[in-house]
Design a protein around this motif. Sequence first.
Motif, mmCIF file in Angstrom:
data_model
loop_
_atom_site.group_PDB
_atom_site.id
_atom_site.type_symbol
_atom_site.label_atom_id
_atom_site.label_comp_id
_atom_site.label_asym_id
_atom_site.label_seq_id
_atom_site.Cartn_x
_atom_site.Cartn_y
_atom_site.Cartn_z
ATOM 1 N N ILE A 246 -12.878 -19.087 -23.657
ATOM 2 C CA ILE A 246 -11.473 -18.769 -23.449
ATOM 3 C C ILE A 246 -10.615 -20.027 -23.414
ATOM 4 N N CYS A 261 -13.102 -17.371 -17.091
ATOM 5 C CA CYS A 261 -13.026 -15.955 -17.486
ATOM 6 C C CYS A 261 -12.581 -15.092 -16.317
ATOM 7 N N VAL A 308 -8.112 -5.209 -23.255
ATOM 8 C CA VAL A 308 -7.727 -6.075 -24.369
ATOM 9 C C VAL A 308 -6.859 -5.333 -25.374
ATOM 10 N N LEU A 335 -8.555 -14.282 -27.500
ATOM 11 C CA LEU A 335 -9.714 -13.599 -26.928
ATOM 12 C C LEU A 335 -10.729 -13.301 -28.032
ATOM 13 N N ILE A 340 -14.491 -11.474 -24.829
ATOM 14 C CA ILE A 340 -14.284 -10.088 -24.404
ATOM 15 C C ILE A 340 -15.561 -9.546 -23.755
#
Length: 365
Positions: A246, A261, A308, A335, A340
């Motif tokens: 990320i 995260c 998301v 992302l 994810i």
Amino acid sequence: MRLYQCDVSGLPLYFDNHFSVGANNAPVGFVADTLTLHTLTNAGEGLWRIPSRPDRLWKFCANAPIDGSNWLVNADDPNPLAIPARYNRIIPSTGTAQGRERFHKIGAAQRHLFYSILRFDIPCPDRGSDPHGGLVFDFLEDAIDDLGHSVPAMTGHEDGLISIRAAEADDAVRETVRVSMGEPYRTLLGHFRHEIGHFFFQQLVAGTDMLAEARQLFGDEREDYDSALQKHHGEGSFVDWRQRFISAYASCHPAEDFAECWAHFFHIVDTLESARAFGLSVEPFRHRDLDAEVKFDPYRAESAQQLVEAWVPISLALNTFQRSMGQRDIYPFVLAPPVIEKLDFINRLIKAARQGSLRRTPLAG
């Protein structure tokens, strides 16, 4: 973050409000056990009453004069501090205007953090219940060395102790550090959410049945931390870090990957709740892939994918709003699929912690 209503006028109230304009500027207070914000009536002697709960009396957190808290405590509670302040061990100096301003900003960020912890309904032991690993905060001032040079306090986590550099509450200091570190994003609330990620790894992952999966996704947190950090700062990040992490910092060590995260999961969930509270929806050119409306409770999302699918279109809209005002993107991150997957692990982890279904495995190390 939820949107609230004045008990008297029905007009909107916001989490950080101290007064209700719709009720002739009557004080407003937050009740942690119900996560509700209420307009108050004066009951005398520093006590307050909630019109919808007239049988109980309340008082403001004892730290309210120095940290700007609007959180309430039961009048008969022997602890005069509201929940967030109960975790504090060292607070910034409040003898100066700068010190009080810092503590107001720190307190506001800390209360936002605890709102999320309470909304997720995950256990958060303090030092009283867990003397060796319970959560405690130190807000540290910079030191002065023998030559008169300022030595910045360190922000970090160790065995439940979260240290936050008080000067990070100063916009100029934080922006200087952000630029010097080459970071696209740096906020006080972000520090809280990142460091609490380290704490919850120890509380919820280490020694449980989810540790093996965590190591598969994030890597082995037992890797030498100091060497990894030195390599990161000396050599920089992997060229392809965006495909798996990320942020660049997340790529330096598995522990930092998890904490980054965790922080982003909090960012996304809380912002989506705000979008839901305001009825925000986006539909650019009726482009189906960018349609989004938050019709679910982000704090009880089925999966990271559900989050998301709403977050990407809304974050693109928010970034466009920022650019229209000449500001940096509010969410300058991408992302990637592996990220994810990591966010989904955190979603499942929090759900298991809330339901009490995490299993301790003493042999896990």
